[in-house]
Design a protein around this motif. Structure first.
Motif, mmCIF file in Angstrom:
data_model
loop_
_atom_site.group_PDB
_atom_site.id
_atom_site.type_symbol
_atom_site.label_atom_id
_atom_site.label_comp_id
_atom_site.label_asym_id
_atom_site.label_seq_id
_atom_site.Cartn_x
_atom_site.Cartn_y
_atom_site.Cartn_z
ATOM 1 N N MET A 64 0.834 -1.199 0.000
ATOM 2 C CA MET A 64 0.000 0.000 0.000
ATOM 3 C C MET A 64 0.870 1.250 0.000
ATOM 4 N N ARG A 65 1.955 1.230 0.764
ATOM 5 C CA ARG A 65 2.864 2.380 0.807
ATOM 6 C C ARG A 65 3.481 2.626 -0.577
ATOM 7 N N THR A 66 3.877 1.550 -1.235
ATOM 8 C CA THR A 66 4.455 1.660 -2.573
ATOM 9 C C THR A 66 3.444 2.242 -3.549
ATOM 10 N N ALA A 67 2.183 1.828 -3.427
ATOM 11 C CA ALA A 67 1.127 2.356 -4.300
ATOM 12 C C ALA A 67 0.963 3.859 -4.105
ATOM 13 N N VAL A 68 1.036 4.308 -2.858
ATOM 14 C CA VAL A 68 0.923 5.743 -2.570
ATOM 15 C C VAL A 68 2.057 6.502 -3.245
ATOM 16 N N GLU A 69 3.269 5.966 -3.123
ATOM 17 C CA GLU A 69 4.444 6.621 -3.704
ATOM 18 C C GLU A 69 4.354 6.687 -5.227
ATOM 19 N N ASN A 70 3.730 5.671 -5.824
ATOM 20 C CA ASN A 70 3.618 5.619 -7.286
ATOM 21 C C ASN A 70 2.326 6.231 -7.809
ATOM 22 N N ASN A 71 1.552 6.840 -6.905
ATOM 23 C CA ASN A 71 0.282 7.476 -7.269
ATOM 24 C C ASN A 71 -0.677 6.469 -7.909
ATOM 25 N N GLU A 72 -0.678 5.252 -7.368
ATOM 26 C CA GLU A 72 -1.568 4.200 -7.835
ATOM 27 C C GLU A 72 -2.695 4.006 -6.825
ATOM 28 N N LEU A 73 -3.758 3.338 -7.264
ATOM 29 C CA LEU A 73 -4.895 3.133 -6.371
ATOM 30 C C LEU A 73 -4.581 2.140 -5.253
ATOM 31 N N GLY A 74 -3.991 0.992 -5.595
ATOM 32 C CA GLY A 74 -3.571 0.026 -4.580
ATOM 33 C C GLY A 74 -4.693 -0.691 -3.860
ATOM 34 N N GLU A 75 -5.837 -0.852 -4.548
ATOM 35 C CA GLU A 75 -6.981 -1.484 -3.877
ATOM 36 C C GLU A 75 -6.745 -2.961 -3.556
ATOM 37 N N GLN A 76 -5.958 -3.665 -4.383
ATOM 38 C CA GLN A 76 -5.695 -5.081 -4.115
ATOM 39 C C GLN A 76 -4.875 -5.235 -2.842
ATOM 40 N N ALA A 77 -3.883 -4.369 -2.656
ATOM 41 C CA ALA A 77 -3.069 -4.408 -1.435
ATOM 42 C C ALA A 77 -3.937 -4.088 -0.222
ATOM 43 N N ASP A 78 -4.890 -3.185 -0.385
ATOM 44 C CA ASP A 78 -5.832 -2.836 0.677
ATOM 45 C C ASP A 78 -6.631 -4.077 1.083
ATOM 46 N N TYR A 79 -7.171 -4.762 0.094
ATOM 47 C CA TYR A 79 -7.946 -5.974 0.366
ATOM 48 C C TYR A 79 -7.072 -7.043 1.021
ATOM 49 N N ASP A 80 -5.855 -7.214 0.512
ATOM 50 C CA ASP A 80 -4.937 -8.215 1.073
ATOM 51 C C ASP A 80 -4.630 -7.920 2.541
ATOM 52 N N PHE A 81 -4.537 -6.646 2.874
ATOM 53 C CA PHE A 81 -4.279 -6.235 4.258
ATOM 54 C C PHE A 81 -5.394 -6.717 5.182
ATOM 55 N N HIS A 82 -6.631 -6.436 4.790
ATOM 56 C CA HIS A 82 -7.773 -6.817 5.625
ATOM 57 C C HIS A 82 -7.940 -8.339 5.683
ATOM 58 N N MET A 83 -7.684 -9.011 4.578
ATOM 59 C CA MET A 83 -7.780 -10.477 4.578
ATOM 60 C C MET A 83 -6.678 -11.105 5.428
ATOM 61 N N ALA A 84 -5.495 -10.516 5.416
ATOM 62 C CA ALA A 84 -4.398 -11.037 6.237
ATOM 63 C C ALA A 84 -4.743 -10.945 7.725
ATOM 64 N N ILE A 85 -5.429 -9.889 8.093
ATOM 65 C CA ILE A 85 -5.866 -9.752 9.486
ATOM 66 C C ILE A 85 -6.886 -10.838 9.819
ATOM 67 N N ALA A 86 -7.841 -11.051 8.921
ATOM 68 C CA ALA A 86 -8.859 -12.088 9.145
ATOM 69 C C ALA A 86 -8.213 -13.463 9.262
ATOM 70 N N LYS A 87 -7.252 -13.756 8.375
ATOM 71 C CA LYS A 87 -6.576 -15.059 8.394
ATOM 72 C C LYS A 87 -5.770 -15.253 9.672
ATOM 73 N N SER A 88 -5.250 -14.158 10.210
ATOM 74 C CA SER A 88 -4.427 -14.270 11.417
ATOM 75 C C SER A 88 -5.229 -14.670 12.653
ATOM 76 N N THR A 89 -6.563 -14.596 12.564
ATOM 77 C CA THR A 89 -7.402 -15.007 13.701
ATOM 78 C C THR A 89 -7.465 -16.529 13.817
ATOM 79 N N GLY A 90 -7.131 -17.213 12.722
ATOM 80 C CA GLY A 90 -7.189 -18.676 12.729
ATOM 81 C C GLY A 90 -8.594 -19.213 12.564
ATOM 82 N N ASN A 91 -9.562 -18.335 12.263
ATOM 83 C CA ASN A 91 -10.968 -18.743 12.129
ATOM 84 C C ASN A 91 -11.354 -18.714 10.648
#
Length: 229
Positions: free
Chosen positions: A128-155
């Motif tokens: 997401m930080r790289t997307a900001v620097e490159n003036n890109e939308l970065g929505e996939q990285a955003d989604y991956d961030f939230h999914m990584a949090i969900a996966k870390s719950t183990g549920n």
């Protein structure tokens, strides 16, 4: 009190957006050449290039090298012509669901996320930080961030719930970022900063702060989308 006038390229971009909304321009249509558009609108070629670049950033058009500029087949929220339209109620329902699920995920991650899972969350944040620097939308990285949090719950049930609405999540994330890019006084840096606060709270195992940072982020996303939809 003076009223700030729009720049020429912004006016051209707005005209093209209006033609898309009215149906005069449809998904897949090819735009005239830069020279032809400059003649039609009686502006400089440089203004046309700037207008097209701004529409490209907003994901309204795509430029095919050697072929020209085309209206995207799938338009941003509110512009759809031949695709399922996401309604205001859909946005409200989605964000209600996300607030219920993801605040709990953020809190649970404080207790359950191991080093490897924290690394996955941080990797998505770095993208997401790289997307900001490159003036890109970065929505996939955003989604991956939230999914990584969900996966870390183990549920897996929590992961499946988010996965079921993944397409709509990504589209609304993309729309949120378009709005922040298009409004000159704002920056998608703020979206990154909000995610960084969430990650830091999870890494610090601060459940209350993680939940608070997540709900604040989702409320802001909801307010932004509903204001502009």
């Amino acid at each position: 009190m003076s009223i700030a006038r729009k720049k020429v390229y912004e006016e051209i971009a707005d005209i093209i957006l209006s033609e898309i909304k009215s149906g005069k321009l449809k998904p897949g249509d090819k735009l005239p050449s830069i020279v032809k558009m400059a003649e039609n609108y009686q502006v400089s070629a440089a203004s046309i290039r700037e207008a097209l670049n701004s529409l490209k950033v907003l994901d309204v058009i795509q430029v095919k090298h050697g072929q020209g500029s085309f209206i995207n087949e799938q338009m941003p929220l509110g512009f759809e012509q031949n695709f399922e339209i996401i309604t205001k109620a859909d946005i409200e329902n989605l964000l209600d669901l996300r607030k219920i699920i993801e605040v709990g995920c953020a809190k649970a991650a404080c207790e359950k996320a191991d080093a490897a899972q924290l690394e996955k969350i941080e990797e998505a944040l770095e993208k997401m930080r790289t997307a900001v620097e490159n003036n890109e939308l970065g929505e996939q990285a955003d989604y991956d961030f939230h999914m990584a949090i969900a996966k870390s719950t183990g549920n897996p049930l929590l992961v499946n719930l988010l996965d079921d609405v993944s397409e709509t999540m990504i589209r609304t994330m993309k729309e949120t970022r378009r709005i922040w890019l298009y409004e000159a006084e704002k920056s998608i840096q703020k979206i990154y900063d909000e995610h960084k606060l969430i990650f830091e709270a999870i890494k610090g195992k601060d459940e209350e702060r993680a939940g608070e940072n997540m709900i604040n982020h989702l409320k802001e996303v909801e307010a932004l989308l509903l204001k502009h939809y």
